[in-house]
Design an enzyme around this catalytic site. Structure first.
Site, mmCIF file in Angstrom:
data_model
loop_
_atom_site.group_PDB
_atom_site.id
_atom_site.type_symbol
_atom_site.label_atom_id
_atom_site.label_comp_id
_atom_site.label_asym_id
_atom_site.label_seq_id
_atom_site.Cartn_x
_atom_site.Cartn_y
_atom_site.Cartn_z
ATOM 1 N N LYS A 52 -10.482 0.464 -0.749
ATOM 2 C CA LYS A 52 -10.322 0.222 0.692
ATOM 3 C C LYS A 52 -11.540 0.681 1.479
ATOM 4 O O LYS A 52 -12.030 1.806 1.311
ATOM 5 C CB LYS A 52 -9.059 0.928 1.195
ATOM 6 C CG LYS A 52 -8.692 0.624 2.641
ATOM 7 C CD LYS A 52 -7.382 1.315 2.997
ATOM 8 C CE LYS A 52 -6.975 1.038 4.434
ATOM 9 N NZ LYS A 52 -5.721 1.744 4.789
ATOM 10 N N CYS A 83 -4.477 -3.310 4.424
ATOM 11 C CA CYS A 83 -4.003 -2.738 5.692
ATOM 12 C C CYS A 83 -5.013 -2.845 6.831
ATOM 13 O O CYS A 83 -5.287 -3.924 7.333
ATOM 14 C CB CYS A 83 -3.563 -1.301 5.461
ATOM 15 S SG CYS A 83 -2.413 -0.688 6.731
ATOM 16 N N GLU A 115 0.848 -1.191 0.000
ATOM 17 C CA GLU A 115 0.000 0.000 0.000
ATOM 18 C C GLU A 115 0.886 1.245 0.000
ATOM 19 O O GLU A 115 1.936 1.279 0.657
ATOM 20 C CB GLU A 115 -0.883 -0.026 1.249
ATOM 21 C CG GLU A 115 -1.822 1.170 1.368
ATOM 22 C CD GLU A 115 -2.573 1.174 2.682
ATOM 23 O OE1 GLU A 115 -3.678 1.756 2.718
ATOM 24 O OE2 GLU A 115 -2.075 0.615 3.689
#
Length: 514
Positions: free
Chosen positions: A182, A215, A82
């Site tokens: 995300k 993440c 990321e």
């Protein structure tokens, strides 16, 4: 003629074939790259598209080198981290020149390398596509994406566009095959959350179906848990820019815990910036890991490993017995003294007492760990059976040290809503090494340990989602000998450690109480 020859040479270089290696049946070769991203010196400053592309191409130069190196080792898929292309700490306005238009691959088949002029502002996508095509393998990368919207849409931002933290996946022929936006942003004010959760899957000829998330997503039910439970995903690619938080949430620790808890393979690529506490990548199966954790070097790291496509059928999701539950090791719950039974009464104080009520029990104390107020109890002596409670959760430990070193360990319990750097409900039973022999250092970050011990740790968790944490000296992840459910208790056993223990934990996520 000279120009024509140059053209032919360029085409040859672009489409040259990387030698194909033979892979073992039932296995595939994966690669992850922990990248030390070249960052903008002032990400909040406004810039133009040309300057943004210059910076991003410097990072893409590294990506291309590493993809070729991985392909030479037989890799069939590579994952990049990321924020590895554009960096981080942008404002909503300053990141705009770095953003690309990423069409939905479910609606449109597109090969950016072969069809570069189909969309504007797709130079990064074009280059990633060409890297995948040249290296003849699947490629996963993260970038910033933009999507125009109409002001008539009540959710459309005032500037007339959505901005998403986006993962893209290219096949081994350069086609864009997946896009994930995300869901759980970590103080990323430059980006929006998609109006609906992206459940993103892509198929490969070597390992079947993969899922993808990014993440901070790993701590939440959507989309991470849904991909495993609803879509039966056995392989996960995971770009991340994770700041380590010892003792419970270092990158390699939580990455392996997810793989073990769900009995899946996880391919995790972290960004590499030790000054920001960012390192820790790996390729994980439920039984082994190939990891990198380095807080000293400034260099990136390529990890390549061959892993099995499938995992043993007797393992399953964390709400079932993930490992053998018949062999409970050297401690049997039924034979414990009454004082050490798991608290299952309405008032946990009935079976969790503090010093003063029972002289032989050590003093319970409280310290902040991971910004949460843990109830702690020290391990005294070379062996023992102890327990500690917080709210309705009681944590129990049976332990035997091989030697008694000058190192302080505590058993800790937390049952409550975590509210710093994110809001989510945690139930945790943890065994951690303190920073020194002083109780005030318990909960601090520790990276080295000498003590080895055999132990069994268990608790009466209210949630069915338990992530087993096991971290050894040098921040090296390990796996338990046995873990799983027995009646209302979730347990972990470990014997014959190869190095000193930093953390052993059962990290429960009670998603319904977030």
């Amino acid at each position: 003629m000279q120009g024509g020859s140059s053209c032919k040479l360029l085409v040859f270089l672009l489409y040259q074939v990387v030698p194909v290696k033979v892979h073992r049946e039932g296995h595939y070769v994966a690669a992850v790259f922990e990248h030390q991203a070249i960052l903008s010196p002032n990400p909040a400053a406004l810039t133009n598209r040309h300057s943004a592309l210059e910076l991003m191409n410097r990072n893409l130069d590294v990506y291309e080198e590493q993809a070729i190196a991985a392909a030479k080792q037989g890799a069939q898929l590579i994952v990049f981290p990321e924020d590895g292309i554009h960096g981080f700490n942008f404002t909503r306005t300053s990141i705009f020149p770095y953003l690309e238009f990423v069409p939905d691959p479910l609606l449109l088949k597109w090969n950016p390398c072969r069809e570069p002029h189909l969309f504007n502002d797709t130079e990064v996508l074009q280059r990633l596509s060409c890297i995948a095509l040249r290296s003849k393998m699947f490629l996963v990368a993260n970038l910033g994406a933009k999507q125009p919207c109409k002001h008539s849409n009540p959710h459309c931002p005032p500037d007339g566009r959505y901005q998403f933290n986006t993962d893209v996946v290219f096949s081994n022929n350069g086609s864009l095959v997946a896009r994930y936006r995300k869901q759980n942003l970590y103080f990323e004010y430059a980006f929006n959350i998609p109006s609906e959760v992206d459940y993103t899957l892509f198929d490969t000829p070597f390992a079947g179906k993969f899922g993808i998330f990014t993440c901070f997503d790993i701590l939440f039910y959507e989309p991470a848990v849904s991909l495993v439970k609803k879509y039966n995903v056995k392989q996960v690619v995971y770009p991340t820019a994770w700041m380590n938080q010892l003792p419970l949430l270092s990158a390699v620790e939580i990455q392996q815990a997810f793989a073990v808890a769900f009995n899946i393979n996880v391919l995790a690529a972290n960004i590499h910036h030790p000054t920001l506490g960012m390192t820790g990548s790996g390729i994980y199966t439920p039984s082994e890991s190939f990891t990198h954790y380095d807080m000293e070097s400034d260099a990136g790291k390529l990890i390549v490993a061959e892993i099995p496509v499938s995992t043993p059928e007797h393992q399953s999701h964390p709400e079932t017995n993930a490992r053998s539950v018949e062999n409970m090791g050297h401690m049997n719950f039924a034979n414990l003294p009454t004082d050490y039974q798991v608290c299952n009464k309405e008032d946990p104080k009935d079976c969790c007492r503090t010093a003063g009520e029972r002289d032989e029990l050590p003093l319970i104390f409280y310290r902040e760990m991971m910004y949460d107020n843990f109830t702690l109890l020290p391990l005294l002596g070379i062996e023992g059976n102890i327990h500690v409670c917080a709210n309705t959760l009681c944590c129990h430990l049976s332990y035997q040290r091989l030697h008694l070193y000058n190192e302080l360990y505590v058993l800790g319990a937390f049952d409550g809503l975590h509210t710093v750097h994110g809001t989510y409900y945690v139930q945790a039973c943890v065994l951690v090494k303190c920073g020194s022999l002083n109780y005030t250092t318990c909960g601090q970050e520790v990276t080295d340990a000498t003590t080895v011990m055999d132990f069994q740790l268990w608790g009466n968790f209210s949630t069915t989602f338990i992530f087993p944490l096991l971290l050894m000296s040098g921040v090296a992840p390990d796996v338990a000998d046995q873990l799983g459910w027995r009646k209302n208790y979730y347990y972990m056993n470990k014997r014959a450690m190869s190095s000193g223990l930093l953390t052993a934990g059962l990290y429960g996520r009670w998603y319904e109480k977030d």
